[in-house]
Scaffold this motif. Structure first.
Motif, PDB file in Angstrom:
ATOM      1  N   ARG A 168       0.828  -1.203   0.000  1.00 11.59           N
ATOM      2  CA  ARG A 168       0.000   0.000   0.000  1.00 11.59           C
ATOM      3  C   ARG A 168       0.869   1.262   0.000  1.00 11.59           C
ATOM      4  NH1 ARG A 168      -5.251   0.300  -1.175  1.00 11.59           N
ATOM      5  NH2 ARG A 168      -5.575  -1.528   0.161  1.00 11.59           N
ATOM      6  N   ARG A 169       1.947   1.245   0.767  1.00 12.39           N
ATOM      7  CA  ARG A 169       2.850   2.400   0.793  1.00 12.39           C
ATOM      8  C   ARG A 169       3.465   2.646  -0.578  1.00 12.39           C
ATOM      9  NH1 ARG A 169       4.203   0.174   5.844  1.00 12.39           N
ATOM     10  NH2 ARG A 169       6.068  -0.855   5.002  1.00 12.39           N
ATOM     11  N   ALA A 170       3.862   1.563  -1.233  1.00 12.15           N
ATOM     12  CA  ALA A 170       4.443   1.706  -2.567  1.00 12.15           C
ATOM     13  C   ALA A 170       3.416   2.247  -3.550  1.00 12.15           C
ATOM     14  CB  ALA A 170       4.987   0.354  -3.051  1.00 12.15           C
ATOM     15  N   GLN A 171       2.192   1.752  -3.444  1.00  9.40           N
ATOM     16  CA  GLN A 171       1.117   2.236  -4.318  1.00  9.40           C
ATOM     17  C   GLN A 171       0.866   3.714  -4.087  1.00  9.40           C
ATOM     18  OE1 GLN A 171      -3.037   1.312  -3.319  1.00  9.40           O
ATOM     19  NE2 GLN A 171      -3.269   0.430  -5.364  1.00  9.40           N
ATOM     20  N   ALA A 172       0.833   4.123  -2.818  1.00 10.14           N
ATOM     21  CA  ALA A 172       0.571   5.521  -2.485  1.00 10.14           C
ATOM     22  C   ALA A 172       1.637   6.438  -3.060  1.00 10.14           C
ATOM     23  CB  ALA A 172       0.475   5.691  -0.971  1.00 10.14           C
ATOM     24  N   SER A 173       2.873   5.970  -3.089  1.00 11.73           N
ATOM     25  CA  SER A 173       3.968   6.801  -3.596  1.00 11.73           C
ATOM     26  C   SER A 173       3.890   7.006  -5.101  1.00 11.73           C
ATOM     27  CB  SER A 173       5.322   6.174  -3.236  1.00 11.73           C
ATOM     28  OG  SER A 173       5.539   4.977  -3.987  1.00 11.73           O
ATOM     29  N   ARG A 174       3.125   6.162  -5.789  1.00  8.87           N
ATOM     30  CA  ARG A 174       3.037   6.260  -7.250  1.00  8.87           C
ATOM     31  C   ARG A 174       1.886   7.145  -7.721  1.00  8.87           C
ATOM     32  NH1 ARG A 174       4.209   0.601  -6.736  1.00  8.87           N
ATOM     33  NH2 ARG A 174       2.009   0.090  -7.053  1.00  8.87           N
ATOM     34  N   PHE A 175       0.972   7.488  -6.835  1.00  9.68           N
ATOM     35  CA  PHE A 175      -0.156   8.325  -7.247  1.00  9.68           C
ATOM     36  C   PHE A 175       0.327   9.720  -7.641  1.00  9.68           C
ATOM     37  CE2 PHE A 175      -2.899   5.422  -4.586  1.00  9.68           C
ATOM     38  CZ  PHE A 175      -3.697   4.993  -5.629  1.00  9.68           C
ATOM     39  N   MET A 176      -0.237  10.244  -8.705  1.00 13.82           N
ATOM     40  CA  MET A 176       0.107  11.588  -9.151  1.00 13.82           C
ATOM     41  C   MET A 176      -0.534  12.645  -8.247  1.00 13.82           C
ATOM     42  SD  MET A 176      -0.111  11.330 -13.301  1.00 13.82           S
ATOM     43  CE  MET A 176       0.328  13.066 -13.445  1.00 13.82           C
ATOM     44  N   HIS A 177      -1.704  12.332  -7.707  1.00 10.28           N
ATOM     45  CA  HIS A 177      -2.435  13.280  -6.870  1.00 10.28           C
ATOM     46  C   HIS A 177      -2.441  12.809  -5.422  1.00 10.28           C
ATOM     47  CE1 HIS A 177      -3.750  15.291 -10.505  1.00 10.28           C
ATOM     48  NE2 HIS A 177      -4.203  14.139 -10.973  1.00 10.28           N
ATOM     49  N   GLN A 178      -2.104  13.703  -4.500  1.00 10.90           N
ATOM     50  CA  GLN A 178      -2.029  13.344  -3.087  1.00 10.90           C
ATOM     51  C   GLN A 178      -3.366  12.859  -2.557  1.00 10.90           C
ATOM     52  OE1 GLN A 178       0.816  13.227  -1.496  1.00 10.90           O
ATOM     53  NE2 GLN A 178      -0.102  12.467   0.395  1.00 10.90           N
ATOM     54  N   ALA A 179      -4.470  13.398  -3.087  1.00 14.84           N
ATOM     55  CA  ALA A 179      -5.790  12.980  -2.624  1.00 14.84           C
ATOM     56  C   ALA A 179      -6.006  11.482  -2.847  1.00 14.84           C
ATOM     57  CB  ALA A 179      -6.880  13.778  -3.328  1.00 14.84           C
ATOM     58  N   ASP A 180      -5.489  10.950  -3.962  1.00 12.30           N
ATOM     59  CA  ASP A 180      -5.621   9.511  -4.229  1.00 12.30           C
ATOM     60  C   ASP A 180      -4.835   8.692  -3.206  1.00 12.30           C
ATOM     61  OD1 ASP A 180      -7.232   9.864  -6.529  1.00 12.30           O
ATOM     62  OD2 ASP A 180      -5.465  10.241  -7.756  1.00 12.30           O
ATOM     63  N   ALA A 181      -3.651   9.172  -2.850  1.00 19.03           N
ATOM     64  CA  ALA A 181      -2.854   8.487  -1.832  1.00 19.03           C
ATOM     65  C   ALA A 181      -3.559   8.518  -0.482  1.00 19.03           C
ATOM     66  CB  ALA A 181      -1.472   9.128  -1.727  1.00 19.03           C
ATOM     67  N   TYR A 182      -4.139   9.669  -0.138  1.00 15.16           N
ATOM     68  CA  TYR A 182      -4.871   9.775   1.125  1.00 15.16           C
ATOM     69  C   TYR A 182      -5.994   8.741   1.191  1.00 15.16           C
ATOM     70  CZ  TYR A 182      -2.764  14.327   2.403  1.00 15.16           C
ATOM     71  OH  TYR A 182      -1.914  15.341   2.769  1.00 15.16           O
ATOM     72  N   ARG A 183      -6.803   8.675   0.132  1.00 11.53           N
ATOM     73  CA  ARG A 183      -7.939   7.741   0.141  1.00 11.53           C
ATOM     74  C   ARG A 183      -7.470   6.292   0.258  1.00 11.53           C
ATOM     75  NH1 ARG A 183     -10.191  11.640  -3.556  1.00 11.53           N
ATOM     76  NH2 ARG A 183      -9.099  10.628  -5.288  1.00 11.53           N
ATOM     77  N   SER A 184      -6.458   5.937  -0.509  1.00 13.75           N
ATOM     78  CA  SER A 184      -5.968   4.560  -0.513  1.00 13.75           C
ATOM     79  C   SER A 184      -5.445   4.147   0.862  1.00 13.75           C
ATOM     80  CB  SER A 184      -4.868   4.423  -1.569  1.00 13.75           C
ATOM     81  OG  SER A 184      -4.323   3.127  -1.572  1.00 13.75           O
ATOM     82  N   VAL A 185      -4.606   4.983   1.445  1.00 10.26           N
ATOM     83  CA  VAL A 185      -3.993   4.649   2.735  1.00 10.26           C
ATOM     84  C   VAL A 185      -5.028   4.680   3.861  1.00 10.26           C
ATOM     85  CG1 VAL A 185      -2.348   5.456   4.474  1.00 10.26           C
ATOM     86  CG2 VAL A 185      -1.674   5.351   2.065  1.00 10.26           C
ATOM     87  N   LEU A 186      -5.850   5.711   3.900  1.00  5.57           N
ATOM     88  CA  LEU A 186      -6.833   5.812   4.981  1.00  5.57           C
ATOM     89  C   LEU A 186      -7.882   4.710   4.899  1.00  5.57           C
ATOM     90  CD1 LEU A 186      -7.389   9.666   5.268  1.00  5.57           C
ATOM     91  CD2 LEU A 186      -6.206   8.163   6.880  1.00  5.57           C
ATOM     92  N   GLY A 187      -8.204   4.252   3.680  1.00  6.66           N
ATOM     93  CA  GLY A 187      -9.119   3.128   3.554  1.00  6.66           C
ATOM     94  C   GLY A 187      -8.580   1.889   4.242  1.00  6.66           C
ATOM     95  N   GLU A 188      -7.278   1.631   4.077  1.00  2.71           N
ATOM     96  CA  GLU A 188      -6.686   0.467   4.743  1.00  2.71           C
ATOM     97  C   GLU A 188      -6.551   0.697   6.243  1.00  2.71           C
ATOM     98  OE1 GLU A 188      -2.553  -2.077   4.767  1.00  2.71           O
ATOM     99  OE2 GLU A 188      -3.446  -1.587   2.812  1.00  2.71           O
ATOM    100  N   VAL A 189      -6.201   1.908   6.654  1.00  4.39           N
ATOM    101  CA  VAL A 189      -6.079   2.196   8.080  1.00  4.39           C
ATOM    102  C   VAL A 189      -7.418   1.994   8.778  1.00  4.39           C
ATOM    103  CG1 VAL A 189      -5.685   4.018   9.785  1.00  4.39           C
ATOM    104  CG2 VAL A 189      -4.134   3.771   7.840  1.00  4.39           C
ATOM    105  N   LEU A 190      -8.481   2.548   8.212  1.00  4.07           N
ATOM    106  CA  LEU A 190      -9.812   2.395   8.799  1.00  4.07           C
ATOM    107  C   LEU A 190     -10.180   0.916   8.914  1.00  4.07           C
ATOM    108  CD1 LEU A 190     -12.423   3.876   9.754  1.00  4.07           C
ATOM    109  CD2 LEU A 190     -13.207   3.765   7.379  1.00  4.07           C
ATOM    110  N   THR A 191      -9.878   0.145   7.881  1.00  6.27           N
ATOM    111  CA  THR A 191     -10.181  -1.286   7.882  1.00  6.27           C
ATOM    112  C   THR A 191      -9.377  -2.022   8.941  1.00  6.27           C
ATOM    113  OG1 THR A 191     -10.663  -1.185   5.506  1.00  6.27           O
ATOM    114  CG2 THR A 191     -10.259  -3.360   6.452  1.00  6.27           C
TER     115      THR A 191
END
Length: 235
Positions: free
Chosen positions: A30-53
């Motif tokens: 997930r961290r690697a995926q987040a680092s590849r997003f062009m927009h920070q908002a996409d990284a926020y959603r991806s990481v926070l979705g896993e954190v919440l879960t």
């Protein structure tokens, strides 16, 4: 085990101390995926979705949030590696993340940002009955109705766990009005009313939300989770 629905509104900026803790709490993938997003908002959603879960499943299973690992079925639906019977599903779009968890049977959830759309797309993805229902709505309500039907249908196919291998047009979800005027959404597939239960409601003026459960009662409204409460659990 009671079914719960949690929603988290994603801020435009997450403080660096918070973001560091959130990143350290998710998988390396997930961290690697987040680092590849062009927009920070996409990284926020991806990481926070896993954190919440992770935080929710930690409470349900007794596992530490960092001990939790995930697997996926052949259609891509996630499951808990340690306990395949633990039911959950997560979705995010725009400013919101939603998580449904609990019970022992299939669950699905979907959030969509309400954006301008060519409503003719419904002819490709909705059943004839749904298209008739959509066309009968007042013109100023049709986009709202489109997203309500879309999220309901997505929540159902996510609960069933077959993804888009199940054509969206192969079933219909339509309202049946209850005594107090609140619609009771029901799914008809192959001429049969399926047993799944549904919840549908806007999260705000720009986001539609729906949830689906095979058995059990869905909550009357979601629990709102804050960034601060997630951070407090993790530190």
């Amino acid at each position: 085990m009671m079914i719960t629905i949690q929603v988290l509104q994603v801020p435009s900026v997450i403080p660096e101390p918070y973001w560091g803790i959130f990143l350290s709490s998710v998988s390396e993938e997930r961290r690697a995926q987040a680092s590849r997003f062009m927009h920070q908002a996409d990284a926020y959603r991806s990481v926070l979705g896993e954190v919440l879960t992770r935080v929710k499943l930690s409470k349900l299973t007794g596992l530490g949030h960092r001990e939790i690992t995930f697997t996926r079925n052949k259609y891509g639906k996630p499951a808990l590696t340690h306990d395949a019977d633990a039911q959950f599903n997560v979705s995010h779009s725009g400013d919101w993340i939603a998580l449904i968890a609990g019970g022992k049977d299939e669950l699905g959830v979907d959030v969509e940002k309400i954006a301008p759309i060519d409503l003719q797309i419904a002819e490709r993805f909705f059943s004839p009955q749904e298209n008739t229902y959509l066309a009968a709505q007042p013109a100023d309500q049709q986009r709202h109705t489109f997203y309500r039907l879309w999220t309901l249908k997505e929540s159902y196919i996510k609960a069933v766990g077959m993804g888009l291998s199940m054509p969206l047009s192969s079933f219909a979800i339509l309202p049946h009005v209850q005594q107090h005027g609140e619609p009771d959404w029901r799914c008809n597939q192959d001429g049969q009313i399926v047993r799944h239960r549904f919840y549908s409601h806007p999260l705000d003026e720009q986001h539609m939300f729906a949830a689906c459960a095979t058995e059990g009662d869905l909550p009357s409204q979601p629990e709102i989770v804050t960034l601060e409460s997630l951070y407090a659990v993790l530190v």
